[in-house]
Design a protein around this motif. Sequence first.
Motif, PDB file in Angstrom:
ATOM      1  N   ASP A 281       0.815  -1.216   0.000  1.00  0.00           N
ATOM      2  CA  ASP A 281       0.000   0.000   0.000  1.00  0.00           C
ATOM      3  C   ASP A 281       0.848   1.265   0.000  1.00  0.00           C
ATOM      4  OD1 ASP A 281      -2.284  -1.535  -0.007  1.00  0.00           O
ATOM      5  OD2 ASP A 281      -2.684  -1.337   2.139  1.00  0.00           O
ATOM      6  N   PHE A 282       2.125   1.147   0.357  1.00  0.00           N
ATOM      7  CA  PHE A 282       3.056   2.273   0.284  1.00  0.00           C
ATOM      8  C   PHE A 282       3.331   2.653  -1.168  1.00  0.00           C
ATOM      9  CE2 PHE A 282       7.394   4.068   0.417  1.00  0.00           C
ATOM     10  CZ  PHE A 282       7.254   5.014   1.432  1.00  0.00           C
ATOM     11  N   GLY A 283       3.031   1.733  -2.102  1.00  0.00           N
ATOM     12  CA  GLY A 283       3.275   1.970  -3.525  1.00  0.00           C
ATOM     13  C   GLY A 283       4.536   1.327  -4.048  1.00  0.00           C
TER      14      GLY A 283
ATOM     15  N   PRO B 176       7.267  10.526  -5.559  1.00  0.00           N
ATOM     16  CA  PRO B 176       6.182  11.368  -5.042  1.00  0.00           C
ATOM     17  C   PRO B 176       5.666  12.349  -6.083  1.00  0.00           C
ATOM     18  CG  PRO B 176       7.973  11.220  -3.444  1.00  0.00           C
ATOM     19  CD  PRO B 176       8.467  10.582  -4.710  1.00  0.00           C
ATOM     20  N   GLY B 177       4.350  12.438  -6.194  1.00  0.00           N
ATOM     21  CA  GLY B 177       3.715  13.382  -7.101  1.00  0.00           C
ATOM     22  C   GLY B 177       3.671  12.953  -8.539  1.00  0.00           C
ATOM     23  N   LYS B 178       4.207  11.762  -8.850  1.00  0.00           N
ATOM     24  CA  LYS B 178       4.223  11.293 -10.237  1.00  0.00           C
ATOM     25  C   LYS B 178       3.682   9.868 -10.306  1.00  0.00           C
ATOM     26  CE  LYS B 178       8.268  14.026 -11.625  1.00  0.00           C
ATOM     27  NZ  LYS B 178       9.625  13.972 -12.260  1.00  0.00           N
ATOM     28  N   LYS B 179       3.133   9.527 -11.440  1.00  0.00           N
ATOM     29  CA  LYS B 179       2.706   8.154 -11.672  1.00  0.00           C
ATOM     30  C   LYS B 179       3.875   7.399 -12.297  1.00  0.00           C
ATOM     31  CE  LYS B 179      -2.182   9.304 -12.116  1.00  0.00           C
ATOM     32  NZ  LYS B 179      -3.394   9.275 -12.987  1.00  0.00           N
TER      33      LYS B 179
ATOM     34  N   ALA C 261      14.882   5.197   6.362  1.00  0.00           N
ATOM     35  CA  ALA C 261      13.457   5.518   6.415  1.00  0.00           C
ATOM     36  C   ALA C 261      12.848   5.696   5.030  1.00  0.00           C
ATOM     37  CB  ALA C 261      13.249   6.786   7.255  1.00  0.00           C
ATOM     38  N   LYS C 262      13.656   6.111   4.055  1.00  0.00           N
ATOM     39  CA  LYS C 262      13.143   6.323   2.702  1.00  0.00           C
ATOM     40  C   LYS C 262      13.140   5.052   1.861  1.00  0.00           C
ATOM     41  CE  LYS C 262      14.269  11.250   2.381  1.00  0.00           C
ATOM     42  NZ  LYS C 262      14.975  12.300   1.588  1.00  0.00           N
TER      43      LYS C 262
END
Length: 409
Positions: free
Chosen positions: A238-240, A262-265, A315-316
């Motif tokens: 679910d985090f992608g 982030p912010g992009k597909k 963390a990333k």
Amino acid sequence: MKRISILALILCSCFVSVAWAQPQTAMPPAGKRMLFRHRTFNTVPKSFNQANPGTSTQASVAHHTKIWDLGTYPGGTWAEMGGINDFGTAVAQGDTGFDSQTHLFKIQLLGAHGPRWTDMGAMNAYEGWFGWPSIADTGLIVGYAAASEDAPVHAFLWKGKSRMDLGTLADIGYNSFDSSEAAIINKLGTLIAGFSWSSETGAQLPVVWQLDVRTGTWKIHQLDTLDLPYGFALAVNDFGQVAGAFFDDAGTYVAALWNPIPGKKAWKAIKLPGSADWPNVAIVGDMNENGEMVGDVLSLDFVYGYSSLWQPMDAKRQSYKLTLLPNPWNLPNGDTAEGINDFGDIVGGSWDENLTPYAVRWSAKDTSLVQLLGFPGDYSVAYKVNENGIVTGLYGIDGTEHAFAVQLR
């Protein structure tokens, strides 16, 4: 036809021909979920107390609070359990005894009337073509199917008993005669991982299908394979995050991770660390919401190796460490880690000295732990485990396969 294909040795780096009426296509290379099929099994049962685990492992039989020996669909001759969601609904494939087709089944394990089988219909596909179906917490099911017996296999999504063809990579020239598979869906039911394959070029590329919640439509996205030509995606959360492997024509497989940008597909591809002793094949088969991944590190012929655990170091989730998991017999016999939940329960199959697999549990919290799950039959494998500790899998007996599940706690 009974599942005799599990007894055949099939090298994952090869293309296997599959006969279709119209058109004729070749099967793409098998992915991670077919690894346990790719051994020649010794079908003589082996008692667990004959095993000789080393002192470095905690080999034992895992305790479980409940057992579901599901056998087959009523009237059927074989069944294999696939994924399970956190509400205790599992999916399986098998036959019904009423036709020659492989069928998709939904099995509600819990509740006053459980276990309850629901026939979702024939998949019209070559038996055992890729892997097992997957189910989200929303009830959406993904897997493979064909529109008719003479059509190529495509990724499909089931919502209730209605199904949707998810298609192939049409924007780069793939067409309806090419193939695809939806290997797994995340818990939220918003992201599907798999691959698309070209019958003309033989290129197999990793893909995801992403749900547009505004329109309810699914969009296919090709994933980067870095400096290798091919790949497949077999895990998603679910985090992608998406995971699987890159590979080339020489049969080298590199464990792969795609992190969402982030912010992009779009997703950024990362090569995961392999083993210095087993540098040729590394494949991720599942991941949890913590970014922990399980799979295999194997020899080039897919015979020897270890089940493997990748854990994030930051963390990333950009860097990872690899841990090779123990075999109950202290043998590098090509174990397969198939599933992991958020509690760190890991399940799969472990091969003994006769190359016979048994369903096994490991732990991300204690990487020295290895436990036989005590499935019956001549051989067995565990496939997925949900957050309630329910493990799905199968066992083989008398030349056929039966669906099986246990609850760890």
